[in-house]
Design a protein around this motif. Sequence first.
Motif, mmCIF file in Angstrom:
data_model
loop_
_atom_site.group_PDB
_atom_site.id
_atom_site.type_symbol
_atom_site.label_atom_id
_atom_site.label_comp_id
_atom_site.label_asym_id
_atom_site.label_seq_id
_atom_site.Cartn_x
_atom_site.Cartn_y
_atom_site.Cartn_z
ATOM 1 N N CYS A 164 57.643 7.639 31.077
ATOM 2 C CA CYS A 164 58.337 6.665 30.222
ATOM 3 C C CYS A 164 58.515 7.205 28.810
ATOM 4 O O CYS A 164 59.399 6.767 28.077
ATOM 5 N N CYS A 185 56.396 3.481 26.883
ATOM 6 C CA CYS A 185 55.691 2.756 27.940
ATOM 7 C C CYS A 185 54.857 1.616 27.336
ATOM 8 O O CYS A 185 54.401 1.685 26.189
ATOM 9 N N ASP A 186 54.675 0.594 28.157
ATOM 10 C CA ASP A 186 54.228 -0.729 27.696
ATOM 11 C C ASP A 186 53.231 -0.763 26.537
ATOM 12 O O ASP A 186 53.471 -1.412 25.531
ATOM 13 N N HIS A 232 61.548 4.329 29.600
ATOM 14 C CA HIS A 232 60.741 3.207 30.092
ATOM 15 C C HIS A 232 61.529 2.325 31.053
ATOM 16 O O HIS A 232 62.728 2.529 31.260
ATOM 17 N N CYS A 233 60.863 1.354 31.651
ATOM 18 C CA CYS A 233 61.483 0.490 32.666
ATOM 19 C C CYS A 233 62.746 -0.159 32.092
ATOM 20 O O CYS A 233 62.797 -0.531 30.923
ATOM 21 N N ALA A 278 58.016 -3.080 28.301
ATOM 22 C CA ALA A 278 58.500 -2.051 27.371
ATOM 23 C C ALA A 278 59.802 -2.476 26.706
ATOM 24 O O ALA A 278 59.941 -2.397 25.478
HETATM 25 FE FE1 FES Z 1 56.164 2.663 31.656
HETATM 26 FE FE2 FES Z 1 57.327 0.470 32.909
HETATM 27 S S1 FES Z 1 55.861 1.937 33.691
HETATM 28 S S2 FES Z 1 57.524 1.186 30.895
#
Ligand code: FES
Length: 589
Positions: A64, A132-133, A204-205, A211
């Motif tokens: 990510c 990432c989150d 990222h997602c 995120a």
């Molecule tokens: Fe990293 Fe979703 S797994 S943003």
Amino acid sequence: MKSPDQPEKKQQPPMRRSARWFRKNDLPGFIHRSTLAADGWTREDLIERPIVGILDTWSDLNPCNLNLRALAQKVREGVLEAGGIPFEIPLMSISENLVKPSAFPFRNLLAMDAEESIRGYPLDAVVLMGGCDKTQPGLLMGAASANVPAIVLNSGPGTPRSSTGGPLATANGVWRFVDQLRAGCLSIQAFENFERQTMGTPGHCSEMGTASTMSTLSEALGMALPGSSLVPSSDGRRSQIAKAVGRRSVAMAQGGPAPSDILDARAFDNAITLLCAVGGSTNAIIHLLALAGRVGVPLTLDRFDEIARRVPLIANVQPAGDHLTERLMNAGGVPALLHVLRPLLHLDARTVDGRTIGQIADEAQVFDAEVIRPLDTPVKPGASIVVVKGNLAPDGAVIKSCAASPKLFQHRGRAVVFDDVQTLADTIDDPALDVDAHSVLILRNIGPVGAAMPEWGMLPLPRRLMEQGVTDMLRISDGRMSGTAYGTSVLHVSPEAAVGGPLSLVRTGDMIELDVSERRLELLVSDEVLAQRRCEAPPQAPSPHVRGYRHLYGREVEQAHQGCDFGFLRGANADVLPEGLFDGWVGGW
Ligand code: FES
């Protein structure tokens, strides 16, 4: 009074922070300057030019954030163009899907890493590079406490792909496909094919998971450049944004604003408003609570519910809607959302851009009304998030109502209790499990102290019921849920079971009642019986973590309704480096 022939006193610009390290002709000044000569910087450079730290959470183990290293080079270019000196500082990278026991506890560790790196080094401004989150809130929290001018640059959403021409492989799709696989509606071959397609690019997602939610909220908070958050990781415009961030950071190094100038109650209200308008991740609730704690804003869960009641869901993005965030960007992105939300925002809130939120919103435009809806024709009716309280959650719990089933918003059912995730995994598909479609599935002991709060709150449904066509059930836990997940899950029950919260007293067979319209979550057991159960409860087991970070975490973490920060990290502690640290002990020259 000044006489006319008195010379005008020249206003001196405030001394830059880095000058404390470099300005003096003494031994510390010599050591600080000569140390950085190895990086190619002269004594004059270090004395005269603003210094920008590029806080980078790049890692091979974190796809990510995989493009952040390349983006950091673009930030460097921007800093140099504007006359600053860039220094890249690698920080802890938290990869949501890989790090165990859960990425969540390491948010606070990254926040400490960021805070102390900012405070300890000669930096006049910082660029916060996450994706990432947990990397985004961790950086924001650390920067807020260090209170050095800071600007956010995220990795951007990845671009999912489909080699079959079928549905795009997204994180949200994973949950749906797993459900279909378990219900016998999808072959294992199709699922394996899906696995091969997913993670199309770094970034990222690409739904409104945690995120993307935190990226967009960075803009609403005023901490990121307008329009920067949703540009995909592989889009050339992200490099352009990185250079612009570098240039802007140099200006901020010389005149601010600092996080404390931006992150006030108005900024948090604006961020919550956007969170509700995009149907964002419930994880963002915890992160905003923690961030507010860092800057002394008295934010509570009740404020989320108050704002959620008046903000419609206007962004048609997954998981609450239909599209990915790239479509939202093409529709005008966060500035266009702010444009629509103007009547609900604090328009005078400041931003790192130099303009107010109102000025940014005024200049924006919506390009696709299917994706960014007007206030009076929302994607779905009702609040996007709901805060419930009651004898089962005295300090509150949250529901992502825009991704839940309205038919369960008023529900009474029998509890089926799982004490830990292993028991859940071992028994959920057992044909002997006494469960039906009206049951209330409870997983406890997964709160911040119990299990470092993993994203297990979207409990799997029993296979037997899925095969009968059941697609949702009421689920309750003291854990979290992925921002890409969906279903009627009551999350973040506070206080958690592991510290003796009422969730620990529930027994299989008890009746539970949820009433979303009344914001109520009740365990229908008398106070006398609950008091008796409390007396009979076994003493809390000692923590298995006797050393290291997990020991610190279990001892110091606050409950979900407070943001799960460490109590001792609340508040900003701006520049606490005493001047004596910068004085030469052998005198100057
Ligand atoms: Fe990293 Fe979703 S797994 S943003």
